[in-house]
Design an enzyme around this catalytic site. Structure first.
Site, short mmCIF file in Angstrom:
data_model
loop_
_atom_site.label_atom_id
_atom_site.label_comp_id
_atom_site.label_asym_id
_atom_site.label_seq_id
_atom_site.Cartn_x
_atom_site.Cartn_y
_atom_site.Cartn_z
N GLU A 381 0.75 -1.32 0.02
CA GLU A 381 0.03 -0.11 -0.03
C GLU A 381 0.88 1.26 0.01
OE1 GLU A 381 -3.94 -1.73 1.90
OE2 GLU A 381 -2.71 -0.68 3.39
N GLU A 494 -6.35 -7.33 -1.49
CA GLU A 494 -6.74 -7.36 -0.37
C GLU A 494 -8.41 -6.76 -0.45
OE1 GLU A 494 -4.94 -5.37 2.82
OE2 GLU A 494 -2.75 -5.83 1.97
#
Length: 570
Positions: A381, A494
């Site tokens: 991320e 995710e």
């Protein structure tokens, strides 16, 4: 010497040959067959067929259906037939995706009606003069194909083809190749052999899906962050549960960074285990039993369970150290300094090199040669802002995209085979005013377009992003559409919602889109299993779906079975 050229876009069924002990796949329109010999001959479906042609200004163009990217091949071989009586010359050309340029073979002579060629793509060279000549012809011409459809812009199509440029430099007669249609319509090619540069059992990219040993590889998988610092029993139990659910891939962390000599711990060791720390002048590595030997066992056990791993190299957040620990080592101010500071960039490259070149103490295999690893992931991320330090006023999504380009190129320079992904959340730039699509947090299209990035990644957390669960439907569809436009696979890497009463219904909707739109894969957050005392690992963040009889677990099993059913050779 005046150039007269024929440009042939030829589309053929791929046949993979076993070079350098690489397992072979013979692939035609109707069969896929494993081949284990060092030499192998297989004819394509268009053997002995005549090729249709049309006129493109000063070119004669022969064309038929073919759409395979040659970036995964090293060499090919074919036999060329013609009834032309004069000596002609030819060059092969192909688009080298990793370098983003066109390359052409040396000049080859056709002196007889039948001639065999053995070409190594690594020996092809850049030839801008020839490339520009071809592109100018394509851009400035209206082409009538066999369906009589006009197409004014063929450059993008050109960039996906293997081409054959046939010239006549031995005859000054301008009409030598422009005589009768019958003189050129009988070009024939057969016994085409393509050698895959990806060794057996490595996962690679084939347009918008993954490929394993010549077959499509669609998969469902999961995330588990705790593997690299817990017991062998907990690792084995987690993988056994993943296999039981029909999952094929597990994403996990390949980093635990701590402070070390005179530098504070951003997060600290995990169960006494860490992988790298500050050594006084540079980071040092913990290769022993309290360090990387634990990751060695994760990779070893995954292989024994028939699973693939996505290994993430650093964290945007301060869990397990991550970028903020690098910044602490070098006394940097902003979180985003990690992407631009020469010291942190070099330390990160050194970490990549150490891991890629590490010899696994459990299996004896060097990581770069281990097919258990599906992909390296640059970061979890990545954003301009993290847990500490804030973002520099100068940091933009372009800053991160430049870092991705540099680091993915470096990683590819030391690992030829493994796929490379970003690990980003999939935020867009230029799609609208919302924070998820205005470029303030990322630029999915810039990231996925980098030449060494193999596939796209995106995450989905409506709870944390103040979005509705239904909003997730369009988020998934947008990323599939964008990835398709880049001709690369995309992984919903995710995803999760905390409301267990809605979870199964929402997951069914999201995963149905993945299946119906032919997206490549999904890996949910997260699977956990048993601890050493027999109890289940706690659901710390509220997203865990265990291997139990819950509706959500059943939806994931169903999805896994559906994705596996797509991974067959036709």
């Amino acid at each position: 010497m005046k150039l007269k050229a024929l440009l042939i876009f030829f589309f053929f069924s791929l046949i993979f040959l076993n070079f350098n002990k690489i397992n072979c796949i013979c692939q035609t329109n109707v069969c896929i067959q494993n081949v284990n010999s060092d030499s192998f001959s297989c004819s394509t479906k268009f053997e002995n067929k005549q090729l249709h042609f049309f006129t493109l200004n000063n070119f004669k163009v022969l064309e038929f259906n073919f759409e395979n990217n040659l970036s995964t091949f090293e060499q090919f071989q074919f036999e060329f037939f013609t009834n032309l009586s004069q000596i002609i010359t030819l060059k092969f050309g192909y688009f080298c995706e990793c370098e983003n340029i066109w390359k052409f073979s040396n000049q080859l002579l056709i002196e007889n009606n039948s001639q065999k060629f053995d070409l190594n793509l690594k020996q092809f060279n850049k030839d801008d003069q020839l490339k520009n000549l071809i592109l100018n012809e394509l851009k400035n011409s209206k082409i009538n194909n066999n369906n009589n459809n006009n197409n004014n812009n063929r450059e993008n199509e050109f960039n996906s083809k293997l081409i054959l440029v046939i010239t006549n430099d031995n005859n000054n007669n301008d009409n030598s190749l422009n005589e009768k249609k019958e003189n050129i319509i009988n070009f024939q090619m057969k016994n085409i052999k393509l050698c895959s540069s990806v060794p057996s059992n490595f996962v690679s990219v084939q347009n918008t899906h993954f490929q394993l040993n010549g077959c499509p590889f669609y998969f469902a998988g999961t995330n588990t962050y705790y593997l690299g610092y817990n017991s062998n029993y907990m690792v084995d139990d987690l993988f056994a549960n993943a296999v039981s659910m029909g999952l094929k891939v597990v994403r996990t962390w390949a980093f635990i960074d701590i402070g070390g000599s005179g530098v504070y711990n951003v997060d600290g060791p995990k169960n006494g285990i860490y992988y790298q720390s500050w050594g006084g002048s540079k980071p040092i590595y913990n290769d022993g039993s309290t360090g990387l030997e634990n990751l060695d066992y994760v990779v070893y056990s995954a292989s024994k369970h028939g699973l693939k791993l996505i290994l993430t190299l650093v964290n945007n957040w301060n869990d397990f150290g991550g970028m903020d620990q690098y910044n602490a080592w070098y006394g940097l101010t902003y979180h985003s300094d990690f992407y631009t500071n020469s010291n942190t960039k070099q330390a990160y490259k050194n970490w990549i090199s150490h891991l890629v070149n590490r010899k696994n103490t459990k299996s004896g295999t060097i990581y770069r040669d281990d097919a258990t690893i599906l992909a390296w992931e640059l970061a979890n991320e990545p954003r301009c802002e993290g847990s500490k330090g804030g973002r520099s006023p100068s940091c933009t999504s372009a800053t991160i995209c430049n870092w991705i380009s540099e680091m993915s190129s470096y990683l590819r320079s030391i690992d030829s085979y493994h796929m490379i992904a970003v690990g980003d959340e999939g935020f867009f730039s230029g799609y609208g005013n919302d924070w998820t699509e205005n470029g303030s947090e990322g630029d999915f299209d810039c990231y996925i377009s980098q030449s060494q990035i193999s596939f796209g990644t995106f995450h989905l957390y409506p709870d944390s992003w103040s979005k509705s669960n239904d909003w997730g439907n369009q988020w998934i569809q947008q990323h599939i559409s964008s990835a398709n436009s880049h001709s690369k696979p995309v992984l919903l890497e995710e995803f999760g919602i905390r409301d267990q009463s809605q979870r199964a219904y929402v997951y069914q909707n999201w995963l149905s889109i993945i299946q119906n739109e032919n997206a490549a894969a999904s890996t949910y957050w997260m699977l956990a299993a048993h601890q050493d005392n027999g109890s289940l690992y706690p659901d710390y963040d509220g997203y865990t779906v265990y291997n139990d009889n819950s509706d959500a677990a059943n939806q994931i099993r169903k999805h896994a079975a559906n994705m596996t059913s797509k991974s067959i050779c036709h």
